[in-house]
Write a protein that holds these residues in place. Sequence first.
Motif, PDB file in Angstrom:
ATOM      1  N   GLY A   5       5.650   5.164  -3.168  1.00 16.23           N
ATOM      2  CA  GLY A   5       5.872   4.576  -1.857  1.00 16.23           C
ATOM      3  C   GLY A   5       4.568   4.005  -1.307  1.00 16.23           C
ATOM      4  O   GLY A   5       3.491   4.178  -1.893  1.00 16.23           O
ATOM      5  N   ASP A   6       4.650   3.337  -0.171  1.00 15.05           N
ATOM      6  CA  ASP A   6       3.467   2.715   0.427  1.00 15.05           C
ATOM      7  C   ASP A   6       2.366   3.732   0.733  1.00 15.05           C
ATOM      8  O   ASP A   6       1.196   3.499   0.422  1.00 15.05           O
ATOM      9  N   LEU A   7       2.734   4.844   1.337  1.00 18.93           N
ATOM     10  CA  LEU A   7       1.731   5.857   1.682  1.00 18.93           C
ATOM     11  C   LEU A   7       1.178   6.521   0.425  1.00 18.93           C
ATOM     12  O   LEU A   7      -0.034   6.755   0.319  1.00 18.93           O
ATOM     13  N   GLU A   8       2.033   6.777  -0.539  1.00 21.47           N
ATOM     14  CA  GLU A   8       1.559   7.347  -1.802  1.00 21.47           C
ATOM     15  C   GLU A   8       0.584   6.389  -2.487  1.00 21.47           C
ATOM     16  O   GLU A   8      -0.451   6.822  -3.006  1.00 21.47           O
ATOM     17  N   SER A   9       0.880   5.110  -2.473  1.00 22.91           N
ATOM     18  CA  SER A   9      -0.024   4.112  -3.070  1.00 22.91           C
ATOM     19  C   SER A   9      -1.364   4.088  -2.352  1.00 22.91           C
ATOM     20  O   SER A   9      -2.417   4.001  -2.989  1.00 22.91           O
ATOM     21  N   ALA A  10      -1.329   4.162  -1.029  1.00 22.70           N
ATOM     22  CA  ALA A  10      -2.571   4.161  -0.254  1.00 22.70           C
ATOM     23  C   ALA A  10      -3.413   5.392  -0.573  1.00 22.70           C
ATOM     24  O   ALA A  10      -4.641   5.308  -0.717  1.00 22.70           O
ATOM     25  N   VAL A  11      -2.762   6.525  -0.716  1.00 22.40           N
ATOM     26  CA  VAL A  11      -3.480   7.763  -1.056  1.00 22.40           C
ATOM     27  C   VAL A  11      -4.061   7.664  -2.464  1.00 22.40           C
ATOM     28  O   VAL A  11      -5.221   8.033  -2.699  1.00 22.40           O
ATOM     29  N   MET A  12      -3.284   7.143  -3.406  1.00 22.35           N
ATOM     30  CA  MET A  12      -3.804   6.992  -4.766  1.00 22.35           C
ATOM     31  C   MET A  12      -4.995   6.038  -4.795  1.00 22.35           C
ATOM     32  O   MET A  12      -5.959   6.277  -5.528  1.00 22.35           O
TER      33      MET A  12
END
Length: 119
Positions: A5-12
């Motif tokens: 997801g968008d937030l998961e991508s940002a965290v990665m």
Amino acid sequence: MRGLGDLESAVMDILWCAETPLKVREVLEQLDTGKNLAYTTVMTVLDNLHRKQWAERERHGKAFVYHPAQSRAQAAAKSLREVLNESGDPEAVLLHFATTVSPEESAVLRKGLRRTARE
């Protein structure tokens, strides 16, 4: 990245750019999503990334520190492999992709294919 997801991508993105493993608070401080996120939200995202095997964690005292389970390049290659496997016609996908690469990317592909042929 595919499967995130968008937030998961940002965290990665933050984990991939970090030179050392990060605590939840450190990830939260670096996130720039335009939203005021709670500590527990970021902790849940990191826990989900760990469960999905995108991130690894180690206990440091009472807290966990997180780092990527694989490099960004490895994750991208894995995503590409999934796309090819799910396409139903990987040869057509690769040929269409080949028509979109730049001369520099074409040279990198040729070099990689020569190396693979020698192994």
